[in-house]
Structure formats: C-alpha cells, structure tokens
Design a protein around this motif. Sequence first.
Motif, short mmCIF file in Angstrom:
data_model
loop_
_atom_site.label_atom_id
_atom_site.label_comp_id
_atom_site.label_asym_id
_atom_site.label_seq_id
_atom_site.Cartn_x
_atom_site.Cartn_y
_atom_site.Cartn_z
N SER A 91 -8.83 8.38 -8.03
CA SER A 91 -7.55 8.26 -8.37
C SER A 91 -6.79 6.90 -8.27
N GLU A 93 -4.14 5.88 -7.10
CA GLU A 93 -3.77 5.55 -5.80
C GLU A 93 -4.92 5.17 -4.94
N GLY A 97 -4.91 1.25 -3.81
CA GLY A 97 -4.76 1.21 -2.25
C GLY A 97 -5.74 0.35 -1.81
#
Length: 193
Positions: A91, A93, A97
């Motif tokens: 992902s 994210e 991250g």
Amino acid sequence: MTTPDFKTDLRVYLQDARDALLWKLEGLSEYDIRRPMTPTGTNLLGLVKHATGAEALYFGATFGRPFDGTPLWITGDAEPNADLWATADESRERIVGRYRQAWAHSDATIESRELDAVGRLPGAEVREITLHRVLVHMIAETGRHAGHADVVRELVDGTAGLRPGDDNLAQGDATWWSGHRARVERAAHEAGR
C-alpha cells in the motif's frame, strides 16, 4: 558574524528533497502513483520505495544502526529493480510510512554523530565513509529521484513545480506553455538540420 552549522545546512537540503519526493504523490490515484512512465518503468511510488532502502543502508547499516528498509537490488539483496516499483499488495500508506520511519531513523543517526564520524558501507568490499560524505550522497540521491518524480508527475497529469506554494516556474497559462513548448520544438528542429 554567524557561525556556520554545516550539519544543519545538510539536513535542511536532505529534508527538502525528501518532502519534494513525497509531494509528487499527492492527489494521485493508486494507479497513477504506480504507473510506469518511462521505458525502464520509472514510477512515483517506486522512487519512494527505493529512497527508503537507500536511507536504511546509508544511515542505518553503515553506522551500525540497522533499519529494516526496502532491500536494494543494486546491493544484491533483492531481484533486479524490486526496490523501484510497488506490488499491488504494497500500500501507499505502508511505503510512505516506512519512508517517514527511515527519515526518523536517519535523523537520529545524523544527530548522534559528528560529520567526521566514520561508518562502514556494507557490500562486497566494505568501504569506510564519513557521515558528511553520506549526507552529501543522500542529498544528491534523493534530489536526483525527486527530479525523476518531477518529470513523471508532469507526464501523469501535467502538475509541475518545486513544492506546494512555490512552483518555481515562469508564470503562464496553458496557452503560454503550449506556445513555449512549440518554440522549444522549433529550435530543436532547426538545430537538428
């Protein structure tokens, strides 16, 4: 007279390149951040994934502070180009991250050492390298990939510029830019004759 703070200066330039790289993802669909825009497959999310591995290697492993970053193909730790694209199950994210976590880990390394601190760059031939040299290398590396991201983003949706609120481009509307591009094209044709 102001006393120079070389480490802070280098960190500012590194962070500026990091921020520029991530900004190029903003507002795009999952497809567009993964979409290969060059014959070699260059894509926006892959550039971020690669930068994560580079930070982990240079600021982590090199200074005895391992960080579980993206394995880099160029070091032989992954299949060719594995760090330069994202699979469908990786992902945005998670990749973004992990990049931000790598920044924090890198910044802790930078904070805890002097510029002349020596690390050992892993590889076939272990090479000694100073923190100063690593910072300069990572500014160049991240800036280079932020430049790739500039071009890729412009190809994806026409968005161009240095950073939000400061595009660092000549002022002009779509008609002006179309005319400018045509002028550059004409010059290229004339020079190519």
